[in-house]
Design a protein around this motif. Structure first.
Motif, PDB file in Angstrom:
ATOM      1  N   GLY A   1      -0.345 -10.732 -15.817  1.00 15.93           N
ATOM      2  CA  GLY A   1      -0.468  -9.328 -16.162  1.00 15.93           C
ATOM      3  C   GLY A   1      -1.452  -9.090 -17.290  1.00 15.93           C
ATOM      4  O   GLY A   1      -2.337  -9.916 -17.543  1.00 15.93           O
TER       5      GLY A   1
ATOM      6  N   CYS B   1      -3.270  -5.894 -11.407  1.00 16.79           N
ATOM      7  CA  CYS B   1      -2.188  -6.443 -12.225  1.00 16.79           C
ATOM      8  C   CYS B   1      -2.431  -6.242 -13.716  1.00 16.79           C
ATOM      9  O   CYS B   1      -1.573  -6.612 -14.532  1.00 16.79           O
TER      10      CYS B   1
ATOM     11  N   GLY C   1       6.789  -3.991 -11.311  1.00 10.16           N
ATOM     12  CA  GLY C   1       5.594  -4.230 -10.525  1.00 10.16           C
ATOM     13  C   GLY C   1       5.774  -4.065  -9.036  1.00 10.16           C
ATOM     14  O   GLY C   1       4.839  -4.330  -8.263  1.00 10.16           O
TER      15      GLY C   1
ATOM     16  N   ARG D   1       1.715 -10.962  -9.385  1.00  9.84           N
ATOM     17  CA  ARG D   1       2.835 -10.332 -10.083  1.00  9.84           C
ATOM     18  C   ARG D   1       4.075 -11.237 -10.066  1.00  9.84           C
ATOM     19  O   ARG D   1       4.800 -11.326 -11.059  1.00  9.84           O
TER      20      ARG D   1
END
Length: 377
Positions: A84, A106, A237, A79
């Motif tokens: 992602g 993720c 995140g 992250r």
């Protein structure tokens, strides 16, 4: 009844024996825990800060963020590197699924590289082609069983492919190659401090290491909800993944013992390599090197289950690390690409770990060797 350090062998030889391993530093552990109790501060305090400083110095200088566990370390590293949804990450499928779990958390997708047949480590020969074919953004290199992957070749291939590099060092505390510790080669190094690791806590714990201060400061925020100020979540995140004060204090007590414990693991590994001699057992390729700290000692055998039963009949524990490739895990069916990796699949069928912890006595090691040499399927 557990085995004693000398004399006859009265009980089971266990795969790990944390009680015996920690006995010599019991006073230091008691003092560490008492220090935390007396402080009245139990999360992200002075002990965590001190351990972050001490372990980063152990790794040659840089910056460290203590987190909740090793899998969190991998996820938060991804992250922090802004991996992602839509991104692809190359890894191996024979290392227990921790990298895959972090990649999927993720929103990214794993793609699996084949491993070497003699040590189970990532094979650099195919990396560049796989990276270009999959348009991968990142690579997770797992230092498996305590042995570092071939970092010079892998880093060369990774840089040619513009891959971000995350090292999974959960099984390689204290290993080094060409004078550079595991965790210091890539963009980020991730560690687990699960109790059975070479440097283990008395519960869960993990850390992320990098030379880049800004990157580690981002991990510091991500481990606590993405806060940049208290109760102000500014970085997407974030989550709750804090290293406890009491675990950090215990890790500080254990860190000075890591080098000697690794020497003992290597001595046990050397004895196995030199003295196990059985046509039904294949020993791993593990040259004598500081790049190997023998977290585990896996052998391979076509008749793996029969060998495990033979060992158990002689009161020797064994374990399979690991029995199912990531792409064959039922929970991830449809979420990871289908693969057919011949070496990865074969090793999953044949691999078996022998006891290789620092508290083993010479008599216990002899017994493991003799029992392996007596095996006939």
């Amino acid at each position: 009844m557990l085995c004693t350090l000398s004399g006859s062998i009265p009980g089971v030889i266990t795969l790990n024996d944390l009680k015996r391993e920690l006995e010599p530093i019991r006073p230091e552990l008691h003092a560490a825990m008492t220090r935390v109790l007396d402080s009245g501060w139990f999360a992200l305090g002075r002990e965590v800060e001190a351990f972050e400083q001490e372990f980063s110095e152990y790794l040659g200088g840089g910056f460290l963020a203590g987190v909740g566990n090793g899998t969190d370390a991998l996820e938060l590293a991804l992250r922090a590197l802004e991996i992602g949804p839509g991104d692809t990450v190359i890894t191996v499928a024979n290392a227990g699924g921790y990298a895959t779990s972090a990649i999927l958390a993720c929103g990214a997708s794993p793609v699996y590289a084949e491993v070497n047949c003699d040590d189970g480590l990532l094979d650099p020969a195919q990396l560049l082609a796989l990276a270009r074919q999959s348009r991968a953004r990142a690579l997770i290199i797992t230092h498996l069983y305590g042995r570092m992957a071939p970092m010079r070749a892998l880093m060369d291939q990774a840089r040619q492919a513009d891959l971000l590099v995350i090292e999974d060092c959960a099984q390689a505390h204290g290993a080094s190659m060409d004078g550079n510790p595991a965790g210091s080669w890539g963009d980020v190094g991730c560690f687990s401090f699960y109790p059975t690791k070479n440097l283990g806590a008395l519960g869960d714990g993990g850390a992320v290491f990098a030379r880049n201060r800004v990157l580690v400061e981002r991990i510091h925020a991500l481990r606590q909800y993405g806060w940049t100020d208290k109760y102000s979540s500014s970085i997407p995140g974030g989550r709750n993944s804090r290293l406890d004060e009491i675990q950090a204090a215990c890790l500080r007590a254990r860190l000075p013992t890591l080098a000697m414990a690794n020497l003992r693991r290597r001595a046990i590994g050397r004895r196995y390599l030199e003295q196990i001699d059985n046509q039904w057992i294949t020993l791993p390729h593990r040259p004598d090197s500081p790049a190997d700290v023998f977290h585990l000692f896996p052998i391979t055998a076509i008749e793996r289950n029969a060998l495990a039963d033979h060992l158990a009949a002689s009161d020797i524990q064994s374990a399979v690390h690991y029995p199912r490739p990531d792409y064959a895990q039922p929970a991830w069916r449809g979420r990871v690409p289908e693969h057919k990796l011949e070496i990865t699949d074969r090793r999953a069928r044949e691999i078996l770990s022998l006891p290789c912890h620092p508290a083993l006595s010479e008599q216990e090691i002899d017994h493991v060797i003799d029992t392996c040499n007596q095996f006939q399927p």
